[in-house]
Write a protein that holds these residues in place. Structure first.
Motif: not given
Length: 244
Positions: A77-78, A95-97, A99, A105
Motif C-alpha cells: 500500500p505504500n 493507500q487504502l487497498l 488486503d 503487507d
C-alpha cells in the motif's frame, strides 16, 4: 557447437544478419529468445548474449503476446505505480487497498503482471538515481505476508543495492558483489528449463550474477524500490521491455 559459432563468424556478410538470419519481428513488446537459425542450444544463445553486437541482436528478439507491466494487486500500500504500470516508487502515505492474498503487507514490493512457466525471457529495469533497491524473480506460491527472510530457499532470487554502494545477491547465502561499474539499468534473463536467472549491466551486457535452481511453478518478476529515505531514494524503478 564451436564449429557452428565459427561458421557464423566466418561469413562475409555477418553484419547483414538481419536479412540472412532473422525473421521479421512481431509487433509486440516482451522479448523471449533470439530469432534466426539458432536452435534451442543455450551455448549458442549465450554466444549472442555476450557478443559485442548484443544491443543490435536484442532488438531482433521474439516476443510474447502481452506486455510486461506491474501487477497492482500485489503492490504494498505504500507503493505508487505509474498510470501505465511500468514504474514504481515508495511514498510514506499509505493507500487504502484491499488486503488480498497476493499483496505484500510488510515489504514494499510488487510483482510483474505476467509469470512464466517455460521458455527464456529478458527484461530490463532502470535503477539509476537510487541508493537502495531489490530486483529479481519469485515463484507464484512464495510468501507475501509479514516479515520473513527473502532468499532462494523461500523462492526469492534477487539482487540488492544498499547504502548506495553495497551490492549483494540473495542466494541460499548472501553473496557480496564487487562491481567496478555502477549499473544504471539491469538486464534480467530467465531460462526456465535451464533453471537460471542471470543479471547483467544492461549498458554493456557485462554479467553480474547467475542464480541456479530448479523451477517447478510459475515465476514472476519481482521489484522493490525500497524506502524513500526522506527524498534520498525517491527515484522510481522503471520497467522496460524492448519495443520492436
Amino acid at each position: 557447437m564451436g564449429q557452428i559459432i565459427m561458421d557464423i563468424i566466418d561469413r562475409d556478410e555477418f553484419r547483414d544478419h538481419g536479412e540472412r538470419y532473422m525473421q521479421p519481428p512481431e509487433k509486440v513488446v516482451l522479448p523471449d529468445v533470439i530469432l534466426g537459425t539458432c536452435d534451442d542450444s543455450r551455448e549458442l544463445y549465450n554466444y549472442f548474449l555476450h557478443h559485442e553486437d548484443w544491443n543490435e541482436w536484442k532488438c531482433n528478439m521474439r516476443t510474447v503476446p502481452s506486455p510486461l507491466t506491474l501487477d497492482p494487486d500485489t503492490a504494498h500500500p505504500n507503493l505508487i505505480l505509474s498510470e501505465d504500470l511500468t514504474s514504481v516508487r515508495h511514498d510514506y502515505i499509505i493507500q487504502l487497498l484491499p488486503d488480498n492474498p497476493k499483496r505484500f503487507d510488510y515489504y514494499v514490493c510488487v510483482l510483474g503482471s505476467e509469470g512464466f512457466n517455460s521458455g527464456r525471457h529478458y527484461w530490463e529495469v532502470e535503477v539509476k538515481n537510487k541508493i537502495a533497491w531489490d530486483v529479481g524473480v519469485t515463484r507464484e506460491s512464495s510468501n507475501r505476508k509479514g516479515c520473513f527472510k527473502m532468499s532462494a530457499k523461500q523462492g526469492y532470487w534477487r539482487m540488492m543495492l544498499s547504502n548506495g554502494k553495497e551490492y549483494t545477491a540473495e542466494d541460499s547465502l548472501s553473496v557480496d558483489l564487487n562491481l567496478t561499474v555502477k549499473p544504471l539499468r539491469l538486464g534480467l534473463y530467465l531460462d526456465y528449463e535451464g533453471g537460471e536467472v542471470s543479471l547483467y549491466n544492461a549498458d554493456n551486457m557485462s554479467h553480474i550474477y547467475t542464480f541456479t535452481d530448479k523451477f517447478t511453478e510459475r515465476i514472476y518478476p519481482y521489484f522493490c524500490p525500497n524506502l524513500n529515505y526522506e527524498g534520498k531514494n525517491a527515484a522510481p524503478l522503471k520497467l522496460f521491455h524492448l519495443k520492436l
